[in-house]
Enzyme design. Structure first.
Site, PDB file in Angstrom:
ATOM      1  N   ASP A   1      40.769  49.263  47.763  1.00 27.67           N
ATOM      2  CA  ASP A   1      41.966  48.430  47.938  1.00 27.67           C
ATOM      3  C   ASP A   1      43.104  48.891  47.020  1.00 27.67           C
ATOM      4  O   ASP A   1      42.909  49.083  45.816  1.00 27.67           O
ATOM      5  CB  ASP A   1      41.594  46.972  47.635  1.00 27.67           C
ATOM      6  CG  ASP A   1      42.668  45.990  48.078  1.00 27.67           C
ATOM      7  OD1 ASP A   1      43.810  46.091  47.579  1.00 27.67           O
ATOM      8  OD2 ASP A   1      42.373  45.123  48.917  1.00 27.67           O
TER       9      ASP A   1
ATOM     10  N   CYS B   1      38.501  40.344  48.872  1.00 22.92           N
ATOM     11  CA  CYS B   1      38.184  41.695  49.352  1.00 22.92           C
ATOM     12  C   CYS B   1      38.001  41.680  50.874  1.00 22.92           C
ATOM     13  O   CYS B   1      37.115  40.987  51.399  1.00 22.92           O
ATOM     14  CB  CYS B   1      36.915  42.213  48.673  1.00 22.92           C
ATOM     15  SG  CYS B   1      36.459  43.886  49.186  1.00 22.92           S
TER      16      CYS B   1
ATOM     17  N   CYS C   1      36.728  49.042  44.398  1.00 17.33           N
ATOM     18  CA  CYS C   1      37.117  48.992  45.807  1.00 17.33           C
ATOM     19  C   CYS C   1      38.310  49.914  46.047  1.00 17.33           C
ATOM     20  O   CYS C   1      39.140  50.123  45.164  1.00 17.33           O
ATOM     21  CB  CYS C   1      37.467  47.570  46.212  1.00 17.33           C
ATOM     22  SG  CYS C   1      37.862  47.419  47.982  1.00 17.33           S
TER      23      CYS C   1
ATOM     24  N   HIS D   1      36.693  42.529  43.761  1.00 22.64           N
ATOM     25  CA  HIS D   1      37.902  41.710  43.637  1.00 22.64           C
ATOM     26  C   HIS D   1      37.869  40.586  44.660  1.00 22.64           C
ATOM     27  O   HIS D   1      37.397  40.776  45.795  1.00 22.64           O
ATOM     28  CB  HIS D   1      39.176  42.551  43.802  1.00 22.64           C
ATOM     29  CG  HIS D   1      39.348  43.141  45.160  1.00 22.64           C
ATOM     30  ND1 HIS D   1      40.196  42.614  46.108  1.00 22.64           N
ATOM     31  CD2 HIS D   1      38.747  44.196  45.756  1.00 22.64           C
ATOM     32  CE1 HIS D   1      40.128  43.338  47.202  1.00 22.64           C
ATOM     33  NE2 HIS D   1      39.248  44.301  47.029  1.00 22.64           N
TER      34      HIS D   1
ATOM     35  N   ARG E   1      45.453  47.450  45.726  1.00 24.28           N
ATOM     36  CA  ARG E   1      45.904  46.509  44.697  1.00 24.28           C
ATOM     37  C   ARG E   1      45.019  46.496  43.467  1.00 24.28           C
ATOM     38  O   ARG E   1      45.264  45.728  42.535  1.00 24.28           O
ATOM     39  CB  ARG E   1      45.980  45.101  45.307  1.00 24.28           C
ATOM     40  CG  ARG E   1      46.940  45.007  46.474  1.00 24.28           C
ATOM     41  CD  ARG E   1      46.723  43.744  47.282  1.00 24.28           C
ATOM     42  NE  ARG E   1      45.395  43.729  47.914  1.00 24.28           N
ATOM     43  CZ  ARG E   1      44.928  42.722  48.648  1.00 24.28           C
ATOM     44  NH1 ARG E   1      45.657  41.643  48.826  1.00 24.28           N
ATOM     45  NH2 ARG E   1      43.729  42.795  49.196  1.00 24.28           N
TER      46      ARG E   1
END
Ligand code: ZN
Length: 224
Positions: A59, A116, A57, A113, A61
């Site tokens: 993202d 998400c 992803c 994750h 993080r």
């Protein structure tokens, strides 16, 4: 909503991150690596031989290298919103083709994750924008597993399960690509896997959906 009270003071502080700071950080990185090995960048510049392709992803993080304690040159990375393997995505297909047929990676890992935002948005009905068309693919995953998902009353648990199912489905999509099928038909040493990363703990969960040959493919997806 999450059961936790989310305020600015409870999320990671990024107020010290500036544009100039990124360049200063780069200088620190170069100095540190050269102190460890004066030939560090010479060796990296000579080529790459990563044994792993990561499809994760976007993202911020979930950075592939940091969470697996690996270094530059060790993981070939493709990231998009909600770690999707979409068969018409030329960007993903180009990365996959290069990784499998040129770099000869041994593992391709789809990494989702929990929490998400893309998956959670797909679970809802709110119109966000262009992204809705991308997330539409996840609604198909929901439809496939609607009975199981609708039976989960806790919204967070339902979201977490959809995150896992989205990874499982995208690992299947991976195995269905002509790129992976041909590699397996030609006897190439290649495994596909599905993982989910937990933001709350930092741990990765192996969903144990790995595959290393065409045996698990349904007939309709097999390419002769
Ligand atoms: Zn995400």
């Amino acid at each position: 909503m999450s059961s936790k009270n989310i305020t600015d003071s409870t999320i990671h502080d990024t107020s010290h991150i500036t544009y100039e700071g990124l360049l200063a950080g780069n200088q620190t990185f170069v100095d540190k690596m050269l102190a460890q090995d004066p030939e560090y960048f010479d060796k990296l510049a000579n080529g790459q031989k990563p044994p792993v392709l990561w499809i994760g992803c976007a993202d911020s993080r979930v950075p592939a290298n940091q969470i697996t304690n690996t270094a530059p040159g060790e993981i070939f990375v493709h990231r998009n919103i909600a770690n999707m393997v979409v068969h018409t995505d030329m960007n993903m297909l180009s990365v996959l083709d290069y990784a499998v047929n040129v770099l000869k990676v041994k593992h391709v890992i789809v990494v989702g994750h929990y929490g998400c935002g893309g998956v959670l948005a797909a679970m809802g009905n709110k119109q966000v924008g262009i992204i809705d068309n991308w997330l539409r693919n996840i609604k198909d995953v929901y439809r496939l597993y609607a009975a199981e998902l609708d039976a989960i009353t806790d919204e967070k648990q339902r979201g977490d399960r959809l995150v896992e199912l989205n990874v499982i489905e995208n690992v299947s999509h991976l195995a269905q690509t002509s790129i992976v099928q041909n590699a397996w038909t030609n006897g190439q040493d290649l495994q596909v896997h599905g993982w989910v990363y937990a933001l709350e703990t930092g741990y990765i969960k192996d969903l144990k959906v790995s595959s290393s040959n065409n045996d698990g493919l349904k007939d309709v997806f097999k390419i002769a």
